[in-house]
Design an enzyme around this catalytic site. Sequence first.
Site, PDB file in Angstrom:
ATOM      1  N   HIS A 396      85.944   1.032  37.444  1.00 46.52           N
ATOM      2  CA  HIS A 396      86.563   0.105  36.494  1.00 46.52           C
ATOM      3  C   HIS A 396      85.551  -0.911  35.973  1.00 46.52           C
ATOM      4  CE1 HIS A 396      88.804  -3.550  35.351  1.00 46.52           C
ATOM      5  NE2 HIS A 396      89.646  -2.670  34.828  1.00 46.52           N
ATOM      6  N   CYS A 703      83.467  13.886  27.556  1.00 45.14           N
ATOM      7  CA  CYS A 703      83.727  12.449  27.437  1.00 45.14           C
ATOM      8  C   CYS A 703      83.456  11.731  28.753  1.00 45.14           C
ATOM      9  CB  CYS A 703      85.139  12.188  26.956  1.00 45.14           C
ATOM     10  SG  CYS A 703      86.377  12.922  28.006  1.00 45.14           S
TER      11      CYS A 703
HETATM   12  C1  PEP Z   1      86.205  11.795  33.522  1.00 41.78           C
HETATM   13  O1  PEP Z   1      86.793  12.107  34.543  1.00 41.78           O
HETATM   14  O2  PEP Z   1      85.058  12.166  33.246  1.00 41.78           O
HETATM   15  C2  PEP Z   1      86.852  10.911  32.546  1.00 41.78           C
HETATM   16  C3  PEP Z   1      86.301  10.691  31.381  1.00 41.78           C
HETATM   17  O3  PEP Z   1      88.007  10.300  32.925  1.00 41.78           O
HETATM   18  P1  PEP Z   1      88.105   9.001  33.867  1.00 41.78           P
HETATM   19  O4  PEP Z   1      86.733   8.477  34.065  1.00 41.78           O
HETATM   20  O5  PEP Z   1      88.996   8.057  33.176  1.00 41.78           O
HETATM   21  O6  PEP Z   1      88.709   9.609  35.103  1.00 41.78           O
END
Ligand code: PEP
Length: 760
Positions: A396, A703
């Site tokens: 976070h 992403c």
């Molecule tokens: C991931 O898991 O790479 C992602 C982009 O989602 P988060 O970091 O929100 O779990």
Amino acid sequence: MKKVPEILTLEEIKKEDIPSVGGKGASLGEMYGIGLPVPRAFVVTAQAFRRFLGETGIEDRLFAGLAGLNVEDNAALEEASKRARELVLSVAIPQHLQKKIRDAYGELGSEPVVAVRSSATAEDLPDASFAGQQETYLNIQGNGDLLLSIQRCWASLYGARAIYYRAKQGFDDRSVNIAVVVQELVEAKKAGVMFTSHPVTGEPLTIIEGSWGLGEAVVSGSVSPDKYVFDQRSGQVVDRLISAKLEMVVPEGKKGTKTIEVPADMQKAPVLTDTEVKELARFGGIAETTYGVPQDLEWAISGKDFYILQSRPITTIRAPVHGKPVAATAGKVLVEGQGASPGIGSGHVAIIRHIKDVGNVKEGDILVAKMTNPDMVPAMRKVAAIVTDEGGMTCHAAIVSRELGTPAVVGTKKATSVLRQGQVVTVDGEKGLVYEGKTEAPPQKEKAVAAVASAPLITATSVKVNVSLPEAASRAAATGADGVGLLRIEHLILGLNKTPMWYIRNKKEEEFITELEGGIRIVLDAFPGKPVWVRTLDAPTDEFRNMAGGEDEPHEHNPMLGWRGIRRDLQSPDQFRLQVEAFKRLWQAGYNNLGIMFPMVSHPDEFIQAKCMMEECGVDVENVTLGIMVEIPASAILIEDFIMAGIKFASFGTNDLIQYTIAVDRNNENVATMYRPKHPAVLKIIDETIQICRDYGVECSICGQAGSDPEMAEWLVEHGISSLSANIDAVAKVRDRVARTEQRMILEAARRVHAREGVQ
Ligand code: PEP
Ligand code: MG
């Protein structure tokens, strides 16, 4: 409001005039004042606008119509905005003001073609930015059209988005005014952009890009411009890259522009001579010296005349320009962790051991906590840097700090025990170090890291940006990214401090939907015409626990493997429906660029079920863009089945994909060194998934944080990924690497063909 004339010419404008002429007007006046060749212009001041409101007698009615407006009520907001704009347009500009505008216009020449641009300004907060919220009218000619365009700019101060933004930022509508810049349009024969120092390293190299015709072609990236590098140390042009410039934007008649083909003999001809490069670099030098920081300029050349159209600071430079690293001047290293958000910040340590400590955090402090959580976001906004004991690059604290442009070091293991309350420290968010003491010259907090993209590079692989906080949308858009590859809505929802179930139980569903819709809309508005993939809720149970309604959250042994992502939504249809309702309203409002992405999907049945539930909510599921995150190895293994089930895209969530592939907790600093994005098993999974997506022509993206690493970006491009989505601070460097990789691949392919033909 002080007595200021209704019209100010560039010669008359000073830096202190922002409240009267707005940021744009002041910047033009300043550029003119330091000797840059700015096209001629005048500003219809904020005072002129207020006199217009007063003399026409509409002022009280206008502000009464906005008083007490609930901007979260979309219908009421739209209605109030419509009435306000109509009111401003319903009355005639007083004759004396019309005359002054006509006279000033006459001074520019015989009915020249001009651009009419809004420049909003707050009386008491001259630095407030309202960029992009009001209108601009190009190619205006003649008194009638000019007066009308000015009045339209005034009316645009009351656009729904602008009213919403001001309300959210706590601005009283009465204190926000609007100036209008009227500027001669230069009929450029060639034009482009210039960085007065290298936009990434800060070296004293002026980088100029240019092409034929108006600058729009270069700025919008529709043409591959020539690139010239001028070394300020040797005074020489040290590099030239002449591109095939296939199209150019030219004026059409007296109004409008059109794109035409560049005549064959000009396509590969250099746009600039060395003398012209030197002259442009000279203007760049004036701007950089005057403003004290490297600038990103727009330039144009018409005949023998040079023009500088705009100058703004480059904010991509991360190391101090031409100097040793700032942190090197600080004291000994106190703690070490992972550099999670670049930049350097000094200040007093403010340790948060309990959420009640948040109130003690002051502007410019260094926030130190075991880990941050959504309740801390307001404090995270005002600090100079953030340091945590726990977490990795995707925790976070790391995600939110990068979005806020606040330097951060995470996973130090011991910051809360080693650092003392009130102690002065310096945080280097690039290197992951916290030093004792303050830097000699306190660096500016790099709030605006990457707020401006590097020169527009055209890449076949789309380079998008990740967004988590709507307030970061405009910074994200300023990177020039090709869209949003991941909008995490959980930060928006966690920021409401009430769980979705709280809204459901308290019969406040509408409130939740409006909040969500409003937040997503801000991001969609920042990326008109570009894809924005919004991810449905993916908050682990432990993150919901601190919020109102979170008391009932189950205590899970491992929330990362628990009740999160699509699996929770499918089991909580009410929660899912609230989200779908917000999406539906946005699609109905015409946001066709909105795509929806499901997280933590492990089986095609989950995708099919989610799609059916959306259909039951009235979504035309075959005609909207629905896709999945590939973040569980199962979804990579079954990618072909997902394609058969109708996904329109797949995006690697490597933060999770890595942890689930190699069984290394992404947030556990004890195993942080084992968390290897380039683990061969991870690369193999990614490669095979890309190839299958390519076979079926399905867009395949990334992403996760790994997409923000230029080396990984290079590998992904080589392996055929269709798009990447990076953090705001990484877009420029990723795009740069993608462009280089693509160019290299083309070159290598050409050489192979050449070699083969040579042999035959
Ligand atoms: C991931 O898991 O790479 C992602 C982009 O989602 P988060 O970091 O929100 O779990
Ligand atoms: Mg994930």
